[in-house]
Design a protein around this motif. Structure first.
Motif, short mmCIF file in Angstrom:
data_model
loop_
_atom_site.label_atom_id
_atom_site.label_comp_id
_atom_site.label_asym_id
_atom_site.label_seq_id
_atom_site.Cartn_x
_atom_site.Cartn_y
_atom_site.Cartn_z
N SER A 51 130.90 -42.47 58.36
CA SER A 51 130.73 -42.57 56.90
C SER A 51 129.51 -41.80 56.40
O SER A 51 129.10 -41.98 55.26
N ASP A 52 128.95 -40.92 57.23
CA ASP A 52 127.74 -40.19 56.86
C ASP A 52 128.09 -38.80 56.34
O ASP A 52 128.52 -37.94 57.11
N PRO A 53 127.93 -38.53 55.03
CA PRO A 53 128.25 -37.20 54.50
C PRO A 53 127.30 -36.12 54.98
O PRO A 53 127.53 -34.94 54.75
N SER B 99 135.04 -37.91 48.95
CA SER B 99 134.65 -37.50 47.60
C SER B 99 133.34 -38.18 47.22
O SER B 99 132.83 -39.03 47.96
N LYS B 100 132.81 -37.82 46.06
CA LYS B 100 131.58 -38.47 45.59
C LYS B 100 131.78 -39.98 45.47
O LYS B 100 130.92 -40.76 45.87
N ILE B 101 132.91 -40.36 44.94
CA ILE B 101 133.17 -41.80 44.73
C ILE B 101 133.32 -42.53 46.06
O ILE B 101 132.77 -43.61 46.25
N GLU C 113 132.91 -45.70 51.81
CA GLU C 113 134.18 -45.54 52.52
C GLU C 113 133.99 -44.65 53.74
O GLU C 113 133.06 -43.83 53.81
N ARG C 114 134.90 -44.77 54.69
CA ARG C 114 134.89 -43.91 55.87
C ARG C 114 135.25 -42.48 55.50
O ARG C 114 135.99 -42.25 54.55
N ILE C 115 134.74 -41.52 56.26
CA ILE C 115 135.10 -40.11 56.08
C ILE C 115 136.18 -39.78 57.09
O ILE C 115 135.96 -39.86 58.30
#
Length: 328
Positions: free
Chosen positions: A187-189, A305-307, A313-315
């Motif tokens: 979940s880390d962007p 996404s940004k949201i 949320e998970r990526i």
């Protein structure tokens, strides 16, 4: 799902980039350099202008006009594909916009191959990305001065356009494997590579199974933009779970765009333009010269996404593979 293409050839390409990309290893292949604003008022308008310039260059190289194009296929990282949509608005051809994050260009090529299996077409395939636009879309505007982790990447500023058709060139796409969504609870962007590495493994393994081939059948295997940390995860999963070692024939496109001595590049480059640039410059050249016989390019994408980030949320990861060969 693995697909086979009967007569799919890549024509000449138009490539526009930012200053740092032009200073990198691909310098001789880049047709035009621009700064962040590109004489426009906003970063988005700059990305759109780069896209239009890349199309003009590609058409000129292929001795074509806009009226010759049957369909345009492409995508980018902006919300609602704004960059691609405005880039191609004055081309009076059918248009399909696709989103698969940084794997969008490969997905556009795969759809092109399916169409070419059915009909003789001249297809314009496009993609673009802009560092400043992407930072605003997916993380924080750079003006905020937010610190980044070493696992984060630098989105490429650039645009790519090419022609795909049944007209023979020195490089053809023979097969493709459409990837599946992979969920490994990342979940880390700032570490998109970790969410994409398992999907890249899954797509590669499925391609080998479906085509009844082994690693020895290929001269080079490329991943899109895992970065220097996640590419190690990719190699480790292959070795531990499948007893496959590809270290000798493997490269990640994220490490091939910028100068390696730049301190601000973190894990490497990202964006759909990363793998597109590598494919249509260095790899295209090596295949054309018959220095490479068979190549697999696994474009990798992080779906968020940004949201979704704000809501923790998970990526999810996705990877689409194309197989390239030289024309005999």
């Amino acid at each position: 799902m693995t697909l086979e293409f009967k007569n799919m050839y890549i024509g000449k390409s138009g490539i526009v980039s930012g200053k740092e990309e032009k200073e990198g290893p691909l310098s001789k292949y880049i047709d035009k350099e621009c700064d962040n604003f590109n004489n426009e008022k906003t970063y988005l308008k700059s990305e759109i202008k780069m896209g239009k310039e890349s199309i003009d260059i590609a058409l000129k190289k292929n001795k074509m006009k806009k009226e010759d194009i049957d369909i345009v296929i492409g995508g980018d990282l902006t919300e609602n594909l704004a960059a691609t949509t405005y880039t191609v608005e004055n081309i009076e051809s059918s248009f399909i916009g696709l989103y698969s994050a940084c794997a969008s260009f490969n997905l556009s090529l795969i759809l092109s191959g399916l169409l070419l299996n059915e009909k003789d077409l001249k297809i314009l395939v496009v993609t673009s990305s802009h560092n400043k636009v992407s930072e605003k879309e997916f993380r924080n505007p750079t003006e905020y001065g937010a610190p980044k982790s070493l696992t984060s990447s630098k989105t490429v500023t650039g645009a790519v356009a090419t022609i795909v058709s049944r007209k023979k060139t020195k490089v053809k796409i023979t097969k493709a494997t459409i990837g599946k969504i992979a969920n490994y609870n990342f979940s880390d962007p700032m570490n998109m590579g970790a969410s994409m590495a398992p999907s890249a493994v899954d797509t590669l393994i499925n391609h080998l199974k479906n085509t009844k081939t082994t690693i020895k059948d290929y001269d080079l295997i490329l991943t899109g933009d895992l970065g220097k940390y996640a590419s190690k995860i990719f190699l480790e999963i292959l070795k531990k779970e499948y007893k496959i070692d590809i270290k000798g024939i493997y490269k990640d496109c994220a490490s091939m765009i910028y100068k390696t001595d730049k301190e601000n590049l973190y894990a490497g480059s990202s964006g759909p333009t990363t793998s597109a640039m590598i494919l249509l410059t260095k790899i295209y050249d090596l295949i054309s010269q018959k220095k490479l016989r068979k190549v697999l390019l696994i474009a990798t994408g992080a779906l968020f996404s940004k949201i979704s980030v704000d809501q923790k949320e998970r990526i999810l990861g996705i990877s689409h593979l194309i197989e390239l060969e030289g024309e005999n």
